[in-house]
Write a protein that holds these residues in place. Structure first.
Motif, PDB file in Angstrom:
ATOM      1  N   SER A  38       4.034  13.883 -13.898  1.00 10.09           N
ATOM      2  CA  SER A  38       3.051  14.554 -14.757  1.00 10.09           C
ATOM      3  C   SER A  38       3.181  16.069 -14.689  1.00 10.09           C
ATOM      4  O   SER A  38       3.021  16.766 -15.698  1.00 10.09           O
ATOM      5  N   SER A  39       3.525  16.582 -13.464  1.00 11.63           N
ATOM      6  CA  SER A  39       3.725  18.039 -13.347  1.00 11.63           C
ATOM      7  C   SER A  39       4.957  18.486 -14.111  1.00 11.63           C
ATOM      8  O   SER A  39       4.982  19.541 -14.740  1.00 11.63           O
ATOM      9  N   PHE A  40       6.016  17.662 -14.083  1.00  2.88           N
ATOM     10  CA  PHE A  40       7.224  17.990 -14.865  1.00  2.88           C
ATOM     11  C   PHE A  40       6.939  17.940 -16.350  1.00  2.88           C
ATOM     12  O   PHE A  40       7.458  18.772 -17.113  1.00  2.88           O
ATOM     13  N   GLU A  41       6.147  16.979 -16.791  1.00  2.27           N
ATOM     14  CA  GLU A  41       5.839  16.879 -18.214  1.00  2.27           C
ATOM     15  C   GLU A  41       5.031  18.076 -18.699  1.00  2.27           C
ATOM     16  O   GLU A  41       5.091  18.424 -19.875  1.00  2.27           O
ATOM     17  N   MET A  42       4.317  18.716 -17.776  1.00  5.61           N
ATOM     18  CA  MET A  42       3.531  19.882 -18.159  1.00  5.61           C
ATOM     19  C   MET A  42       4.418  21.078 -18.500  1.00  5.61           C
ATOM     20  O   MET A  42       4.005  21.965 -19.238  1.00  5.61           O
ATOM     21  N   LEU A  43       5.662  21.145 -17.992  1.00  6.37           N
ATOM     22  CA  LEU A  43       6.565  22.269 -18.247  1.00  6.37           C
ATOM     23  C   LEU A  43       7.145  22.247 -19.650  1.00  6.37           C
ATOM     24  O   LEU A  43       7.697  23.241 -20.111  1.00  6.37           O
TER      25      LEU A  43
ATOM     26  N   ASP B   5       3.606   5.816  -2.890  1.00  6.73           N
ATOM     27  CA  ASP B   5       4.803   6.481  -3.426  1.00  6.73           C
ATOM     28  C   ASP B   5       4.755   6.515  -4.941  1.00  6.73           C
ATOM     29  O   ASP B   5       5.134   7.528  -5.570  1.00  6.73           O
ATOM     30  N   LYS B   6       4.317   5.421  -5.525  1.00  6.57           N
ATOM     31  CA  LYS B   6       4.222   5.381  -6.972  1.00  6.57           C
ATOM     32  C   LYS B   6       3.241   6.427  -7.480  1.00  6.57           C
ATOM     33  O   LYS B   6       3.476   7.107  -8.484  1.00  6.57           O
ATOM     34  N   GLN B   7       2.143   6.588  -6.772  1.00 11.26           N
ATOM     35  CA  GLN B   7       1.140   7.574  -7.185  1.00 11.26           C
ATOM     36  C   GLN B   7       1.699   8.982  -7.083  1.00 11.26           C
ATOM     37  O   GLN B   7       1.486   9.820  -7.969  1.00 11.26           O
TER      38      GLN B   7
ATOM     39  N   LYS C 208       0.836  -1.202   0.000  1.00 18.85           N
ATOM     40  CA  LYS C 208       0.000   0.000   0.000  1.00 18.85           C
ATOM     41  C   LYS C 208       0.863   1.240   0.000  1.00 18.85           C
ATOM     42  O   LYS C 208       0.593   2.219  -0.724  1.00 18.85           O
ATOM     43  N   ALA C 209       1.986   1.227   0.837  1.00 24.66           N
ATOM     44  CA  ALA C 209       2.886   2.372   0.865  1.00 24.66           C
ATOM     45  C   ALA C 209       3.578   2.555  -0.479  1.00 24.66           C
ATOM     46  O   ALA C 209       3.724   3.695  -0.982  1.00 24.66           O
TER      47      ALA C 209
END
Length: 356
Positions: free
Chosen positions: A327-332, A318-320, A313-314
């Protein structure tokens, strides 16, 4: 009017009691059944008319009369030939008996020798000159002719003596043969007196004629029974085929009606059997688990499972989070990717210099 009368006659013929049986009895050699006569009344009427002009063997009255006349002529010729043949064979038997016995009075011995010579000469003449019975040319055997063979005939006085004595000896010989035949026909008469045998011998021809008539009657009865049996066999086979066809129809109809119920019951049975097999498998699995794991090992496995599940579960959390940052980096865009690569390269430089 003629059509109406013909139809009425056909109806009368078709409806008369026992008509078909009489027609079949009039033509026993005809392969016709009673159903054929029922389905073809005109043909039945034709057979009734023909029965007035023909006998049971299929011959017309004129042809039968000619055949009877020819048979009478044949019987007459046969009786004449049989007389001559019986006489000839009787004479040959007398000659054979003479050679077998060899102990006879001189006069009887001379009689048999003369008779044997006459028979041989007559046989040779017949063989050399068959013109009396055939149209062939007389064969030439060793240059012999019938006239040369006739010269071997015994003396005329011996022949005349043989002719005078032959009827008595021939009668005696035939009587012995008849008594032998009588003993063969009725063995119990052999011990009786000769006079009684002679009386019974006079009735032997009548007895044999009765036996012959009885045998012919039995033969005719057997022939009629055989034809009747063949006709009954044909009827039996036709009825048997009809019964088999009816039975097949009933079987097919009955099978079509109950096939759905049988299929439903079979399906329910298979479903119940499958459920039973599944329950048995589950019971076997539980039994195997109970035989394999103790209560302590089961509690330890549960704790290990809980720990692994919490770690899983942990890791998933972490994977999430990593996926969110990625995904935030890909937005740049691509420019930030180049700066990130440069930053990574600069981070690796001090590490490389330290190694040097």
């Amino acid at each position: 009017m003629s059509k109406m009368s013909e139809k009425t006659a056909v109806n009368v013929l078709g409806e008369s009691d026992g008509l078909h049986q009489r027609v079949l009895a009039s033509f026993p050699l005809c392969d016709v059944t009673e159903d054929d006569l029922t389905q073809n009344p005109q043909f039945c009427k034709l057979l009734v008319i023909l029965a007035k002009h023909m006998d049971r063997t299929g011959l017309t009255a004129s042809l039968k009369a000619e055949l009877e006349k020819a048979e009478q002529n044949l019987q007459s010729q046969r009786r004449q030939w049989l007389r001559i043949e019986v006489l000839h064979r009787s004479l040959q038997d007398m000659v054979q008996d003479h050679h077998v016995r060899k102990t006879q009075p001189p006069d009887q011995s001379m009689l048999h020798e003369t008779m044997e010579k006459c028979l041989l000469v007559a046989e040779c003449v017949r063989q050399l000159d068959p013109s009396d019975t055939t149209n062939q040319e007389p064969p030439l055997v060793l240059g012999l002719t019938p006239q040369s063979v006739m010269e071997l005939t015994p003396a005329e006085k011996d022949v005349e003596r043989m002719r005078r004595a032959l009827p008595k000896h021939l009668e005696k010989h035939l009587k012995e043969k008849c008594l032998t035949l009588l003993s063969y026909y009725q063995p119990e008469w052999e011990s009786e007196s000769e006079g009684l045998k002679t009386v019974k011998l006079s009735h032997l021809s009548g007895l044999l004629e009765k036996e012959k008539t009885r045998a012919e009657s039995l033969r005719g009865t057997c022939q009629e029974n055989r034809l009747l049996l063949q006709r009954q066999t044909q009827l039996y086979l036709s009825e048997l085929i009809k019964c088999i066809q009816l039975l097949q129809t009933l079987i097919l109809d009955h099978r079509l009606k109950i096939q759905t119920d049988l299929d439903g019951k079979k399906l329910d049975y298979l479903e119940g059997k499958c459920q039973l097999v599944l329950q048995k498998l589950k019971a076997e699995m539980v039994e195997v688990q109970l035989d394999t794991y103790t209560p302590d090992s089961i509690s330890a496995h549960r704790k290990i499972r809980e720990k692994l599940e919490s770690e899983l579960k942990a890791c998933r959390a972490d994977k999430q989070m990593a996926e969110l940052k990625l995904s935030s980096f890909e937005m740049l865009g691509k420019e930030f990717k180049a700066l990130a690569d440069e930053y990574c390269r600069l981070r690796r430089l001090p590490a490389s210099e330290d190694r040097k």
